[in-house]
Enzyme design. Structure first.
Site, short mmCIF file in Angstrom:
data_model
loop_
_atom_site.label_atom_id
_atom_site.label_comp_id
_atom_site.label_asym_id
_atom_site.label_seq_id
_atom_site.Cartn_x
_atom_site.Cartn_y
_atom_site.Cartn_z
N GLU A 107 0.83 -1.20 0.00
CA GLU A 107 0.00 0.00 0.00
C GLU A 107 0.87 1.25 0.00
OE1 GLU A 107 -4.00 -1.55 2.35
OE2 GLU A 107 -2.21 -1.03 3.49
N LEU A 148 33.14 13.71 23.74
CA LEU A 148 32.93 13.22 25.10
C LEU A 148 34.22 12.67 25.67
CD1 LEU A 148 29.58 11.21 24.70
CD2 LEU A 148 29.87 13.46 25.73
N LYS A 175 26.26 3.91 22.68
CA LYS A 175 27.14 4.81 21.93
C LYS A 175 27.30 4.26 20.51
CE LYS A 175 31.60 7.14 21.96
NZ LYS A 175 31.88 6.81 20.54
#
EC number: 6.5.1.2
Length: 685
Positions: free
Chosen positions: A49, A97, A127
């Site tokens: 569809e 980080l 991570k």
């Protein structure tokens, strides 16, 4: 959006008069079904569809190309190839980080956090091993996307990001800010990676080493059609810049991620809030155990302080937030043979032992070398040439020897002996008391140091000599045209035509770039000198504090430690650098060669009436740009913070000030409107 009947979308008669309306309805429906499939994990129509809706839209767009809307899902297939990537300056830096590799590292991080803000809960998430991406939406429409780059400037990958099906071209709903920056990770799922390599293998093409390289390579394609064929995915992990900043946002990181999800952005289902330290460790172990079963590659988990107010109180260091850490997984390990040890001399004279290994495949790459760091590390390992060693990729990046296998040591194993003389220049190798690193005493006389020092001196973040790449520097030194940084400014175009592949036109351009580099800033000059542990941020702080090179040259360790972010160790490095006569000779030669910078006016106490005060700006300022207001307040000595606390001295409240104004009133903080701010600035102009 209100559901539109599928049959209606597929069967409605289309005329030139209603074509635009039908095409918009089809686009909205397909985009909504994309979000339900990729974000909500709750598709409401079948694949067939969906395909029928897409085919109908494609046919209509072929008939009415002038009516194609920007957020049409058909626009994900890629457009014209680019000649190059444009550069984009991030609205605020995309920081990296800090890493934790074991419980001791994380425990130390946890202590630093709780010592400053008290008890915390953490938002924990996988991570992802992909590529950091910034996506900017304006009025809900995807406007641009960029790579992280160096954190300040990235590459414009907007057209490529638009091909990622899980990224909405238009946000869902209408409760989002006027401008919202979404940060996240673009990655290649394992299945897509395997399929990509299968196709490459069938065509006898080069294979990608791992999904991260495949994702990075796919996003940096100049032809977005190639990106569209690579089946990339995306998970949002943070909000970036939001304007206006008075727009109501959730008060925790986890809830902000749910806001992103409600706007149609995909967020990992593996995210969890952990209130206790034991829960954090349990989460880490659970994800580690299930690592191989996940649909995507990860190399650890990220722990973020969940409370946004606590995040703001913790703040940032130069390159990373104090409120988050990447808790890395143990790297994959393999055994191999230590065949020998070479000694390399770095830019600062550090003599580093490098293990020559029998090549071994580990962590997705073939490793044949690994650093042994220093004599202390060799002693700790008890390692000898000929040993069988266990190699791992620390943080999945740097090859590292973690242990030996004593029972496999052959009788022919030999000790590793540090050289008494520099392997490059023959100068004495020294190891100062209290230091683990041995260093060549040859300074700039040592060719190894000379090359690396001059490469650093000419680099983009230092004196930024355009065209002075590593290979050019190496040739200049090898051909004895340059022996010190000052010699660069004696070069002429005709001299540089002696270099390989350097015609007169290129040489003339390089000579002009060298001349232009004579005009710099004190901060860049200090960074260019290559003083140990003095990066860009520290160099800028030193320049701002001392205002002149002469003052810095005679500064004591005690005076140096008064500089922002300069501790005792860095202060000693700076003092020792300026105490060495040969370093002063190099500096004097550079000044004599014409290197100069504009004078820095040291602010007087009278010019800084706000010194020691903390100010906050909020709301919309009509007569003054916010950045200008911040800069002028800082020039008067104020620290301009992002959030209101009991330590705030004054809040400047513009229109639609919002929650910060309410908090300031609750805490009894002085509040000033824009007119009062303008009067203050005018009085101190």
């Amino acid at each position: 959006m209100q559901d539109i009947q599928l049959d209606t979308l597929l069967s409605e008669d289309v005329t030139p008069e209603n074509a635009s309306q039908v095409m918009q309805a089809l686009s909205q429906s397909l985009n909504e079904h994309n979000i339900r499939y990729y974000v909500d994990d709750a598709p409401s129509i079948t694949d067939s569809e969906y395909d029928r809706l897409m085919q109908r839209l494609l046919k209509l767009e072929a008939l009415y190309p002038h009516l194609i809307v920007a957020d049409s899902p058909t626009q994900r297939v890629g457009g014209l190839a680019l000649a190059k990537f444009d550069q984009i300056t991030h609205l605020k830096p995309m920081l990296s980080l800090d890493n934790a590799f074991d419980e001791a590292d994380f425990s130390a991080f946890h202590k630093r956090v709780t010592d400053k803000v008290g008890e915390v809960s953490f938002c924990c998430e996988p991570k992802l091993d992909g590529l950091a991406v910034s996506i900017l939406y304006r009025h809900g429409v995807l406007e641009r996307a960029a790579t992280r780059g160096d954190g300040s400037v990235g590459e414009d990958i907007t057209e490529n990001v638009k091909t990622i099906k899980s990224i909405p071209l238009k946000l869902r709903g209408n409760d989002f800010p006027e401008l919202v920056e979404v940060r996240g990770e673009a990655f290649m799922p394992k299945a897509a990676f395997e399929a990509l390599n299968d196709r490459a293998r069938a065509k006898d093409e080069k294979l990608f080493v791992n999904p991260r390289n495949a994702a990075a390579g796919s996003l940096r394609q100049l032809d977005s059609k190639i990106t569209a064929a690579r089946s990339l995915a995306f998970y949002a992990y943070a909000l970036g810049v939001v304007e206006p900043d008075s727009h109501p946002l959730a008060k925790t990181h986890f809830e902000q991620l749910q806001q992103l999800k409600s706007w149609g952005l995909p967020v990992s289902s593996e995210i969890k809030v952990c209130a206790e330290l034991s829960q954090v460790y349990d989460y880490y172990k659970d994800i580690l155990t299930r690592r191989s079963d996940l649909a995507f590659e990860i190399d650890g988990v990220v722990m973020k302080v969940n409370d946004i107010d606590q995040q703001q109180r913790l703040g940032f260091v130069a390159k990373s937030p104090r409120w988050a850490i990447a808790y890395k997984f143990p790297a994959q390990e393999e055994m191999t043979l230590l065949e020998g040890v070479d000694f390399q001399v770095g830019r600062t004279g550090a003599v580093t032992p490098v293990a020559r290994l029998k090549p071994v495949f580990v962590g997705g790459v073939t490793v044949s070398n690994a650093t042994l760091h220093n004599a202390n590390e060799i002693a700790r390992l008890g390692i000898k040439v000929g040993d069988t060693v266990i190699i791992r990729r620390a943080g999945d990046v740097i090859p590292q020897i973690v242990a030996i296998v004593p029972e496999r040591r052959p009788e022919t194993a030999t000790d590793i002996v540090f050289p008494h003389n520099c392997p490059v220049c023959g100068s004495l190798v020294e190891r100062l008391e209290g230091e683990a690193v041995a260093r060549c005493s040859g300074g700039l006389f040592c060719e190894a140091q000379r090359k690396e020092a001059i490469k650093h001196f000419a680099s983009r973040k230092a004196l930024d000599i355009d065209g002075m790449g590593d290979k050019v520097v190496e040739q200049l030194i090898d051909k004895e045209l340059v022996q010190s940084p000052a010699d660069l400014f004696k070069l002429t175009a005709s001299m540089m035509t002696m270099l390989d592949r350097m015609g007169m036109k290129s040489a003339t351009n390089l000579a002009a770039a060298i001349e232009a580099a004579k005009t710099t800033t004190l901060a860049r000059f200090l960074y260019a000198l290559g003083i140990r542990e003095v990066g860009e941020a520290t160099a800028a702080n030193l320049a701002a504090h001392f205002a002149s090179l002469d003052a810095l040259r005679v500064a004591t360790v005690e005076q140096l430690t008064e500089v922002e972010d300069v501790g005792a160790v860095v202060a000693q490095h700076v003092a020792h650098f300026f105490a060495q006569p040969h370093n002063l000779e190099v500096i004097d030669a550079l000044i004599a060669a014409g290197v100069h910078w504009p004078a820095i006016e040291a602010p007087s106490a009278e010019a800084q009436p706000l010194k020691g005060q903390t100010w906050v700006l909020t709301g919309t300022l009509n007569q003054l740009n916010r950045n200008d207001a911040k800069a002028q307040l800082q020039a008067l000595g104020a620290k301009v913070a992002g959030s209101v606390s009991k330590n705030t001295d004054c809040l400047v409240a513009g229109e639609a000030a919002g929650s910060k104004l309410a908090k300031a009133q609750e805490l009894g903080v002085k509040v000033m409107d824009e007119d009062e701010l303008l009067a203050l600035l005018a009085a101190n102009a």
